[in-house]
Design a protein around this motif. Structure first.
Motif, PDB file in Angstrom:
ATOM      1  N   VAL A  92       0.877  -1.174   0.000  1.00  0.00           N
ATOM      2  CA  VAL A  92       0.000   0.000   0.000  1.00  0.00           C
ATOM      3  C   VAL A  92       0.914   1.223   0.000  1.00  0.00           C
ATOM      4  N   GLY A  93       0.344   2.388  -0.270  1.00  0.00           N
ATOM      5  CA  GLY A  93       1.192   3.574  -0.251  1.00  0.00           C
ATOM      6  C   GLY A  93       0.354   4.817  -0.364  1.00  0.00           C
ATOM      7  N   PHE A  94       1.003   5.972  -0.325  1.00  0.00           N
ATOM      8  CA  PHE A  94       0.252   7.196  -0.608  1.00  0.00           C
ATOM      9  C   PHE A  94       1.057   8.134  -1.482  1.00  0.00           C
ATOM     10  N   TRP A  95       0.331   8.977  -2.190  1.00  0.00           N
ATOM     11  CA  TRP A  95       0.924   9.799  -3.242  1.00  0.00           C
ATOM     12  C   TRP A  95       0.198  11.129  -3.286  1.00  0.00           C
ATOM     13  N   ASP A  96       0.922  12.249  -3.284  1.00  0.00           N
ATOM     14  CA  ASP A  96       0.258  13.555  -3.312  1.00  0.00           C
ATOM     15  C   ASP A  96      -0.530  13.760  -4.609  1.00  0.00           C
ATOM     16  N   ALA A  97      -1.734  14.294  -4.437  1.00  0.00           N
ATOM     17  CA  ALA A  97      -2.672  14.435  -5.544  1.00  0.00           C
ATOM     18  C   ALA A  97      -2.159  15.347  -6.652  1.00  0.00           C
ATOM     19  N   ASP A  98      -1.301  16.305  -6.282  1.00  0.00           N
ATOM     20  CA  ASP A  98      -0.839  17.265  -7.304  1.00  0.00           C
ATOM     21  C   ASP A  98       0.256  16.681  -8.200  1.00  0.00           C
ATOM     22  N   LEU A  99       0.620  15.415  -7.948  1.00  0.00           N
ATOM     23  CA  LEU A  99       1.653  14.726  -8.728  1.00  0.00           C
ATOM     24  C   LEU A  99       2.963  15.501  -8.760  1.00  0.00           C
ATOM     25  N   SER A 100       3.283  16.132  -7.637  1.00  0.00           N
ATOM     26  CA  SER A 100       4.611  16.732  -7.451  1.00  0.00           C
ATOM     27  C   SER A 100       5.674  15.697  -7.784  1.00  0.00           C
ATOM     28  N   THR A 101       5.441  14.471  -7.327  1.00  0.00           N
ATOM     29  CA  THR A 101       6.242  13.338  -7.791  1.00  0.00           C
ATOM     30  C   THR A 101       5.428  12.691  -8.913  1.00  0.00           C
ATOM     31  N   TYR A 222       8.419  18.335  -8.588  1.00  0.00           N
ATOM     32  CA  TYR A 222       8.171  19.749  -8.898  1.00  0.00           C
ATOM     33  C   TYR A 222       7.293  20.365  -7.829  1.00  0.00           C
ATOM     34  N   ASP A 223       7.594  21.606  -7.484  1.00  0.00           N
ATOM     35  CA  ASP A 223       6.706  22.397  -6.634  1.00  0.00           C
ATOM     36  C   ASP A 223       5.469  22.724  -7.455  1.00  0.00           C
ATOM     37  N   VAL A 224       4.330  22.150  -7.107  1.00  0.00           N
ATOM     38  CA  VAL A 224       3.124  22.442  -7.887  1.00  0.00           C
ATOM     39  C   VAL A 224       2.374  23.581  -7.215  1.00  0.00           C
ATOM     40  N   PRO A 225       2.018  24.637  -7.951  1.00  0.00           N
ATOM     41  CA  PRO A 225       1.287  25.748  -7.338  1.00  0.00           C
ATOM     42  C   PRO A 225      -0.028  25.268  -6.734  1.00  0.00           C
ATOM     43  N   GLY A 226      -0.514  26.009  -5.756  1.00  0.00           N
ATOM     44  CA  GLY A 226      -1.798  25.644  -5.156  1.00  0.00           C
ATOM     45  C   GLY A 226      -1.607  24.864  -3.875  1.00  0.00           C
ATOM     46  N   SER A 227      -0.385  24.834  -3.348  1.00  0.00           N
ATOM     47  CA  SER A 227      -0.131  24.134  -2.087  1.00  0.00           C
ATOM     48  C   SER A 227      -0.933  24.769  -0.958  1.00  0.00           C
ATOM     49  N   LYS A 228      -1.363  23.927  -0.021  1.00  0.00           N
ATOM     50  CA  LYS A 228      -2.122  24.441   1.117  1.00  0.00           C
ATOM     51  C   LYS A 228      -1.203  24.695   2.305  1.00  0.00           C
ATOM     52  N   LEU A 229       0.092  24.470   2.093  1.00  0.00           N
ATOM     53  CA  LEU A 229       1.056  24.658   3.176  1.00  0.00           C
ATOM     54  C   LEU A 229       1.422  26.137   3.311  1.00  0.00           C
ATOM     55  N   GLU A 230       1.483  26.620   4.553  1.00  0.00           N
ATOM     56  CA  GLU A 230       1.872  28.018   4.781  1.00  0.00           C
ATOM     57  C   GLU A 230       3.067  28.059   5.726  1.00  0.00           C
TER      58      GLU A 230
END
Ligand SMILES: Nc1nc2c(ncn2[C@@H]2O[C@H](COP(=O)(O)OP(=O)(O)O)[C@@H](O)[C@H]2O)c(=O)[nH]1
Ligand SMILES: [Mg+2]
Length: 253
Positions: A92-101, A222-230
């Motif tokens: 199993v695994g997890f992957w960021d939705a913005d496909l940064s990877t 890649y840094d994908v714009p729209g990150s929710k991190l502040e």
């Protein structure tokens, strides 16, 4: 070598505008051993409809789990992993939705899992080496390095990058225990995953826990714009790290 089967969690909170539908569809068509489970974490923007559309376009390969209220990435991933483990995959695994990877890196994760049966955790790691394409804004990079160094100290582990949103785990009793209870930290649960795992006894007298963790340099990030991190999240993360370090020292984790 046959690719081990993998159920990959993609946590989503209001991702309707960022989610690259065709990247996911093309990927599952080319990788029958990989299934994708989207977790919609109480989104209010049409993410649920998008997930339904994707699941209908690739039945058996793509499915979706909806949490009615927003729980945060840690709990969304945990709920997804529990659901995925119930389906009996090897990984199993997890992957960021913005496909940064980009999803193409999953092949490398599957190869590591097949090659090293002792490895339980495969962590994507963002290291800029020749031949890799890692693009990160300077501020994020340096804040990230400060955090990563602190995380490595807190865990007493030579881990380079705990926060890359690309991770794969082998399904076994140890991993079930890691995900059994909610995480205390909504932001840096990746560190908690490692802390919990390291703390488990080695029941079969074999390879120590820390030697069953593998960092895999991802070929692209890649840094994908729209990150929710502040920026405030960085400060909060440092406090949460101290709490995890204290818990580890006191034997509570
Ligand atoms: N379930 C859930 N996922 C979230 C939440 N916030 C962010 N995510 C997911 O976490 C991943 C990374 O989010 P992102 O905003 O790109 O953060 P960054 O890449 O670390 O700056 C994506 O898959 C997001 O959809 C949340 O509140 N709940
Ligand atoms: Mg991102």
């Amino acid at each position: 070598m046959m690719a081990p089967d993998l159920v990959l969690i993609v946590p989503c909170y209001n991702e309707a505008r960022r989610l690259q539908e065709s990247a996911f569809l093309d990927f599952v068509r080319q990788h029958p051993s990989v299934r994708i489970l989207f977790v919609d974490d109480g989104s209010v923007d049409g993410t649920a409809a998008l997930h339904a559309r994707l699941a209908a376009a690739a039945p058996g390969s793509i499915s979706a789990l909806r949490l009615e209220t927003n729980q945060g990435k840690a709990e969304a991933v945990r709920r997804g992993i529990l659901e995925a483990m119930g389906r009996g995959p090897t990984l199993v695994g997890f992957w960021d939705a913005d496909l940064s990877t980009p999803l193409a890196a999953i092949n490398d994760f599957l190869s590591v899992a097949a090659k090293y049966p002792d490895i339980d955790l495969i962590l994507g790691s963002r290291v800029l080496l020749m031949g890799r394409d890692i693009r990160r804004r300077a501020t994020r990079h340096y804040l990230g390095r400060v955090f990563a160094t602190a995380a490595s100290l807190a865990l007493s582990l030579p881990v380079y990058d705990t926060q890359c949103g690309a991770k794969v785990f082998r399904v076994n009793e140890a991993m079930r225990r890691v995900f059994a209870a909610p995480f205390r930290s909504p932001w840096i649960f990746d560190v908690e995953i490692l802390a919990r795992y390291l703390n488990l006894p080695v029941d079969d007298g074999g390879t120590p826990r820390r030697s069953r963790i593998y960092e895999l340099t991802v070929p692209a990030w890649y840094d994908v714009p729209g990150s929710k991190l502040e920026a405030s999240d960085f400060v909060r993360s440092m406090f949460e790290l101290v709490a995890i370090w204290r818990d580890r020292r006191a034997g509570r984790i």
